[in-house]
Design a protein around this motif. Structure first.
Motif, mmCIF file in Angstrom:
data_model
loop_
_atom_site.group_PDB
_atom_site.id
_atom_site.type_symbol
_atom_site.label_atom_id
_atom_site.label_comp_id
_atom_site.label_asym_id
_atom_site.label_seq_id
_atom_site.Cartn_x
_atom_site.Cartn_y
_atom_site.Cartn_z
ATOM 1 N N PRO A 76 -1.998 -3.179 -8.982
ATOM 2 C CA PRO A 76 -2.759 -4.409 -9.160
ATOM 3 C C PRO A 76 -2.238 -5.220 -10.344
ATOM 4 O O PRO A 76 -1.762 -4.664 -11.336
ATOM 5 C CB PRO A 76 -4.188 -3.906 -9.422
ATOM 6 N N PRO A 107 -2.319 -2.479 -4.252
ATOM 7 C CA PRO A 107 -3.065 -1.292 -4.669
ATOM 8 C C PRO A 107 -2.238 -0.397 -5.577
ATOM 9 O O PRO A 107 -1.006 -0.455 -5.583
ATOM 10 C CB PRO A 107 -3.359 -0.577 -3.345
ATOM 11 N N SER A 108 -2.926 0.433 -6.349
ATOM 12 C CA SER A 108 -2.240 1.411 -7.174
ATOM 13 C C SER A 108 -1.408 2.343 -6.296
ATOM 14 O O SER A 108 -1.767 2.643 -5.163
ATOM 15 C CB SER A 108 -3.247 2.245 -7.976
ATOM 16 N N ALA A 121 0.820 -1.210 0.000
ATOM 17 C CA ALA A 121 0.000 0.000 0.000
ATOM 18 C C ALA A 121 0.853 1.258 0.000
ATOM 19 O O ALA A 121 0.339 2.362 -0.091
ATOM 20 C CB ALA A 121 -0.898 0.013 1.231
ATOM 21 N N ASN A 123 -5.733 -10.795 -8.783
ATOM 22 C CA ASN A 123 -6.652 -9.659 -8.924
ATOM 23 C C ASN A 123 -8.014 -10.187 -9.359
ATOM 24 O O ASN A 123 -8.399 -10.071 -10.525
ATOM 25 C CB ASN A 123 -6.092 -8.670 -9.961
#
Length: 342
Positions: free
Chosen positions: A49, A79-80, A13, A273
């Motif tokens: 992702p 996450p991006s 993250a 994903n």
């Protein structure tokens, strides 16, 4: 040196309480660890992702291309906006995947000892989408239009676009994907930044109810690579053969993913994903083939993963305002670990 103990989820993250570049610069590297079978363990940060941007890497895992070369490769997605410098600094990963050429040059500008060692997408998959029934011959038509984008694009692709075509800063509209789609649907004059590796324009058309026009910046002067493999200099120095083996297996994986049956790679991507529809991966792989994104450009002359000084210099010169200090583009990449090089 003692390294911080960090939870993998927090790492992915990007939630790190350390000065990543300073740690990366200060820490030495040792030969990579091996597993119980004697295979070299390599953890690769996806930088976001799992998706088609990582297709060839997942394909190489699925088909055993890494294992046949004595490697145990784990791709860490999340996450991006994952903090790649922090992941490398904390030794949470050995390698990482960069979305565009901005990241290596930013690392150079911050004096972080990291280089791009391969580029598996010869064209950046970024596209500009507009409403149909308009005359949009090239990117000069963007002046005065509202440009919709993800927040991450403001500090990367938008900087190139604005400088190259003399656009105004207030044209940029950064927002969440859902908000951007709503604004794009309602504003006929708006332009949406998207990516072929995310299934655009087919995925966007399904959401907005019309088939958008497509402008491809790579065909209008945008010189960025994509799908870049990033390696700390010390890791590459101490694990040169493992790095060469990783790149050689990735070449095999990318060739198979784009021109063979990508089902096994896609299965691993969707396991990582689950919310990603198969139709998006199918559209992305079709675009990779149609645009010769993997085996065109420099790869057509020098092989998959290739990079040239001319491209790096052009990109650095066109994006000078993006960096804290002027980076030496020569420090951003090396070709010595590519097959038949070094």
């Amino acid at each position: 040196m003692t390294r911080p103990r960090l939870h993998r989820r927090g790492l992915m993250a990007g939630a790190l309480g350390l000065t990543a570049l300073g740690v990366l610069t200060a820490c030495g590297r040792t030969p990579a660890q091996t597993d119980e079978a004697g295979r070299v363990r390599l953890r690769v940060a996806a930088g976001g992702p799992a998706g088609a941007l990582h297709g060839g890497f997942y394909q190489a895992v699925a088909t055993g291309a890494y294992e046949r070369r004595g490697l145990n490769v784990e791709i860490l997605s999340g996450p991006s906006g994952a903090d790649i410098p922090a992941l490398l600094a904390a030794s949470a990963v050995e390698l990482a995947v960069g979305r565009d050429s901005f990241l290596p040059l930013r690392l150079v500008a911050e004096r972080a000892p990291v280089k791009a060692v391969a580029a598996f997408l010869q064209k950046d998959p970024v596209v500009l989408l507009a409403h149909p029934d308009q005359e949009l011959e090239d990117l000069t038509v963007l002046r005065s239009r509202r440009i919709l984008m993800e927040p991450g694009d403001q500090d990367s692709f938008w900087l190139w676009l604005r400088a190259r075509f003399d656009l105004a800063s207030d044209q940029a509209r950064a927002g969440a994907a859902e908000d951007n789609l709503k604004a794009f649907r309602e504003d006929r004059e708006s332009v949406l930044i998207a990516r072929l590796t995310d299934g655009a324009p087919e995925a966007i058309a399904r959401e907005v109810g019309f088939q958008p026009l497509v402008l491809i910046p790579a065909e209008d002067g945008y010189p960025s690579y994509s799908g870049l493999v990033l390696a700390p200099n010390a890791f590459a120095r101490d694990n040169g053969q493992a790095l060469r083996d990783f790149i050689a297996a990735s070449v095999e994986g990318w060739r198979d993913y784009v021109h063979g049956d990508g089902a096994r790679g896609d299965a691993l991507i969707r396991r990582a994903n689950p919310d990603l529809p198969q139709r998006v991966l199918d559209a992305a792989r079709t675009a990779l083939r149609a645009q010769a994104m993997v085996d065109g450009g420099d790869a057509a002359l020098y092989g998959l993963g290739a990079m040239t000084p001319e491209r790096w210099q052009a990109f650095a010169e066109q994006t000078q305002s993006a960096y804290s200090s002027v980076p030496d583009w020569r420090e951003a990449f090396t070709s010595q670990y590519l097959p038949s090089r070094g």
